[in-house]
Design an enzyme around this catalytic site. Sequence first.
Site, PDB file in Angstrom:
ATOM      1  N   LYS A 230      17.593  -6.178 -34.114  1.00 21.22           N
ATOM      2  CA  LYS A 230      18.981  -6.504 -34.436  1.00 21.22           C
ATOM      3  C   LYS A 230      19.026  -7.084 -35.852  1.00 21.22           C
ATOM      4  O   LYS A 230      18.308  -8.031 -36.167  1.00 21.22           O
ATOM      5  CB  LYS A 230      19.524  -7.526 -33.446  1.00 21.22           C
ATOM      6  CG  LYS A 230      19.743  -6.980 -32.052  1.00 21.22           C
ATOM      7  CD  LYS A 230      20.047  -8.071 -31.056  1.00 21.22           C
ATOM      8  CE  LYS A 230      21.218  -8.932 -31.455  1.00 21.22           C
ATOM      9  NZ  LYS A 230      21.510  -9.965 -30.427  1.00 21.22           N
TER      10      LYS A 230
ATOM     11  N   LYS B 200      12.159 -17.407 -18.547  1.00 25.71           N
ATOM     12  CA  LYS B 200      13.324 -17.481 -17.664  1.00 25.71           C
ATOM     13  C   LYS B 200      13.252 -16.351 -16.631  1.00 25.71           C
ATOM     14  O   LYS B 200      13.035 -15.191 -16.989  1.00 25.71           O
ATOM     15  CB  LYS B 200      14.610 -17.359 -18.486  1.00 25.71           C
ATOM     16  CG  LYS B 200      15.888 -17.478 -17.677  1.00 25.71           C
ATOM     17  CD  LYS B 200      17.104 -17.656 -18.564  1.00 25.71           C
ATOM     18  CE  LYS B 200      17.425 -16.452 -19.408  1.00 25.71           C
ATOM     19  NZ  LYS B 200      18.695 -16.600 -20.146  1.00 25.71           N
TER      20      LYS B 200
ATOM     21  N   LYS C 100      16.727 -14.483  -9.491  1.00 23.28           N
ATOM     22  CA  LYS C 100      17.213 -13.469  -8.559  1.00 23.28           C
ATOM     23  C   LYS C 100      18.720 -13.619  -8.359  1.00 23.28           C
ATOM     24  O   LYS C 100      19.284 -14.677  -8.616  1.00 23.28           O
ATOM     25  CB  LYS C 100      16.497 -13.602  -7.211  1.00 23.28           C
ATOM     26  CG  LYS C 100      15.012 -13.239  -7.251  1.00 23.28           C
ATOM     27  CD  LYS C 100      14.379 -13.368  -5.884  1.00 23.28           C
ATOM     28  CE  LYS C 100      12.943 -12.856  -5.896  1.00 23.28           C
ATOM     29  NZ  LYS C 100      12.886 -11.384  -6.095  1.00 23.28           N
TER      30      LYS C 100
ATOM     31  N   TRP D  70      23.785  -4.382 -26.788  1.00 20.84           N
ATOM     32  CA  TRP D  70      22.905  -3.224 -26.986  1.00 20.84           C
ATOM     33  C   TRP D  70      23.177  -2.195 -25.903  1.00 20.84           C
ATOM     34  O   TRP D  70      23.190  -2.513 -24.720  1.00 20.84           O
ATOM     35  CB  TRP D  70      21.435  -3.647 -26.930  1.00 20.84           C
ATOM     36  CG  TRP D  70      20.483  -2.488 -27.042  1.00 20.84           C
ATOM     37  CD1 TRP D  70      20.217  -1.749 -28.156  1.00 20.84           C
ATOM     38  CD2 TRP D  70      19.687  -1.919 -25.988  1.00 20.84           C
ATOM     39  NE1 TRP D  70      19.294  -0.766 -27.866  1.00 20.84           N
ATOM     40  CE2 TRP D  70      18.958  -0.840 -26.550  1.00 20.84           C
ATOM     41  CE3 TRP D  70      19.524  -2.206 -24.633  1.00 20.84           C
ATOM     42  CZ2 TRP D  70      18.066  -0.061 -25.805  1.00 20.84           C
ATOM     43  CZ3 TRP D  70      18.641  -1.436 -23.882  1.00 20.84           C
ATOM     44  CH2 TRP D  70      17.927  -0.374 -24.469  1.00 20.84           C
TER      45      TRP D  70
ATOM     46  N   ARG E 263      19.894  -6.588 -14.141  1.00 19.87           N
ATOM     47  CA  ARG E 263      18.488  -6.382 -13.835  1.00 19.87           C
ATOM     48  C   ARG E 263      17.775  -5.945 -15.112  1.00 19.87           C
ATOM     49  O   ARG E 263      18.092  -4.894 -15.682  1.00 19.87           O
ATOM     50  CB  ARG E 263      18.319  -5.311 -12.754  1.00 19.87           C
ATOM     51  CG  ARG E 263      16.864  -4.924 -12.495  1.00 19.87           C
ATOM     52  CD  ARG E 263      16.747  -3.815 -11.449  1.00 19.87           C
ATOM     53  NE  ARG E 263      15.370  -3.326 -11.386  1.00 19.87           N
ATOM     54  CZ  ARG E 263      14.936  -2.258 -12.024  1.00 19.87           C
ATOM     55  NH1 ARG E 263      15.760  -1.552 -12.780  1.00 19.87           N
ATOM     56  NH2 ARG E 263      13.671  -1.879 -11.933  1.00 19.87           N
TER      57      ARG E 263
ATOM     58  N   LEU F 217       0.738  -6.163 -16.692  1.00 16.53           N
ATOM     59  CA  LEU F 217      -0.180  -5.792 -17.764  1.00 16.53           C
ATOM     60  C   LEU F 217      -0.376  -4.278 -17.850  1.00 16.53           C
ATOM     61  O   LEU F 217      -0.984  -3.790 -18.799  1.00 16.53           O
ATOM     62  CB  LEU F 217      -1.531  -6.493 -17.558  1.00 16.53           C
ATOM     63  CG  LEU F 217      -1.518  -7.989 -17.865  1.00 16.53           C
ATOM     64  CD1 LEU F 217      -2.841  -8.634 -17.506  1.00 16.53           C
ATOM     65  CD2 LEU F 217      -1.202  -8.230 -19.340  1.00 16.53           C
ATOM     66  N   GLY F 218       0.114  -3.542 -16.854  1.00 18.98           N
ATOM     67  CA  GLY F 218       0.043  -2.091 -16.915  1.00 18.98           C
ATOM     68  C   GLY F 218       1.304  -1.437 -17.422  1.00 18.98           C
ATOM     69  O   GLY F 218       1.353  -0.225 -17.605  1.00 18.98           O
TER      70      GLY F 218
ATOM     71  N   HIS G  76       3.435 -12.968 -14.246  1.00 24.99           N
ATOM     72  CA  HIS G  76       3.984 -11.877 -15.058  1.00 24.99           C
ATOM     73  C   HIS G  76       4.446 -12.348 -16.436  1.00 24.99           C
ATOM     74  O   HIS G  76       4.051 -11.797 -17.468  1.00 24.99           O
ATOM     75  CB  HIS G  76       5.174 -11.227 -14.339  1.00 24.99           C
ATOM     76  CG  HIS G  76       4.830 -10.616 -13.022  1.00 24.99           C
ATOM     77  ND1 HIS G  76       3.586 -10.125 -12.716  1.00 24.99           N
ATOM     78  CD2 HIS G  76       5.588 -10.399 -11.910  1.00 24.99           C
ATOM     79  CE1 HIS G  76       3.581  -9.632 -11.486  1.00 24.99           C
ATOM     80  NE2 HIS G  76       4.788  -9.805 -10.978  1.00 24.99           N
TER      81      HIS G  76
ATOM     82  N   ALA H 294       0.828  -1.205   0.000  1.00 24.33           N
ATOM     83  CA  ALA H 294       0.000   0.000   0.000  1.00 24.33           C
ATOM     84  C   ALA H 294       0.862   1.255   0.000  1.00 24.33           C
ATOM     85  O   ALA H 294       0.618   2.196  -0.768  1.00 24.33           O
ATOM     86  CB  ALA H 294      -0.935  -0.012   1.200  1.00 24.33           C
TER      87      ALA H 294
END
Length: 517
Positions: A406, A359, A362, A512, A367, A216-217, A276, A44
């Site tokens: 690419k 895939k 952690k 990249w 990242r 999804l946002g 996700h 929250a």
Amino acid sequence: MGSSQWTVEKRSSFRSDSLLGDIENVPETGSLSIVVLGASGDLAKKKTFPALFHLYRRGFLPPNETHIFGYARTKISDDELRSRIRSYLVNDKEASPEQLDDVAKFLQLIKYVSGSYDSEDGFRLLDREISLHESLKNSVEGSSRRLFYLALPPSVYPSVCRMIKTCCMNKSDLGGWTRVVVEKPFGKDLQSAEELSAQIGELFEEPQIYRIDHYLGKELVQNMLVLRFANRFFLPLWNRDNIDNVQIVFREDFGTEGRGGYFDQYGIIRDIIQNHLLQCFCLVAMEKPISLKPEHIRDEKVKVLESVLPIKDDEVVLGQYEGYRDDPTVPDHSNTPTFATVVLRVHNERWEGVPFILKAGKALNSRKAEIRVQFKDVPGDIFKCKKQGRNEFVIRLQPSEAMYMKFTVKQPGLEMSTVQSELDLSYRQRYQNVTIPEAYERLILDTIRGDQQHFVRRDELKASWEIFTPLLHKIDEGKFESIPYKPGSRGPAEADELLEKAGYVQTHGYIWIPPTL
């Protein structure tokens, strides 16, 4: 400035740089009450309230209509909750006077109610506070809107939903509504998810339930339908004849960091892949819907999920980073994976034979989250440039949102030699004056508008658990072992071997680099 004038001026001021959609879609009806259950928790404070604040600043939560309620067991005052939230809304040292003024006004919209999650007393009090707000806003009974955001663990969803249904419902005969936003995880396997869905489904109709998956946002995820179905050159290429494999990747360069006990109950597949990454998979693999209506889009997502074949044991690699069990909240002999590579196979005309490699991990060496579509080799390659790598279309979800292709070009100079380069659309460079909303902002606004396109439907949730539950049960029963890997590495070497076996060809000598302004 009068409140109605504030609404018009603030909303119009954000038209040019907001990607949230047309303001005309916002329903003009009775007062809006937003209730954040679990108001004193991390989710929250870090996500829900900041998203509401940004919507307020953009003019989508006008103060003459909106009131926000925090509800939790913690016994604190309104000002104490406001004080806890404030530091997550703005940095006082860097904020402008206008921002500080907006923070102060926004915090005054928040009222706190303390109560338990399974007894009527607290929810009766909450209902009285909401009703008082509605009467002060002169809302006609039945025209008010009530949005309940469950920033809570799933174990209390049934009792909280029962209390909302018993004590806090709005009459909906005059255009008002009651809606419930439910956070993941939606269960731990097919059986628990179905039980949870059944319990909530007995209390609310499906159009009232918003199962939120913040991926999804995300801006680049929302772009997938436009990319695939609004561009002619993608249509003939997006199939098994041209695409060799698809990777959907989530990497974090840190471990569980104090969340080990919570994470250990779920693992990386339940935490990231089953929700996700699988949502990204749906948007990459689904067929074109007959329209942009939410139900038509969600129909196609369900169809492609139901076309996924059972996962093969030899197309799974699990890992656990060294040091994970040092967390005192993690069991000494935990086998919970902090890394997983899973290959999905789709049994339909478009994708037969194309591996979708999901895939996530952690404590890795970077990242990022991205979708990488790798095309097949050029037949009859007269330039003999296969060793430089294949054509790829990469959608970089985070950080540094970008899309780039690419491809092989001639090396500048007198020699006829080839090199890999890219066509690059980096958002930070291309859209310098555009503010990209956070995912939670977009999804909360969709909830207010009643647009369920970017939320998970019950049959879609069931289909997603049907894919992963057999594998998860094998892991829980100890039939799959998590391979140790060093923090800061790519993960287990066996994962790269699985990628190679699935057909992915790694590009060597090309990196990249996001363009600078």
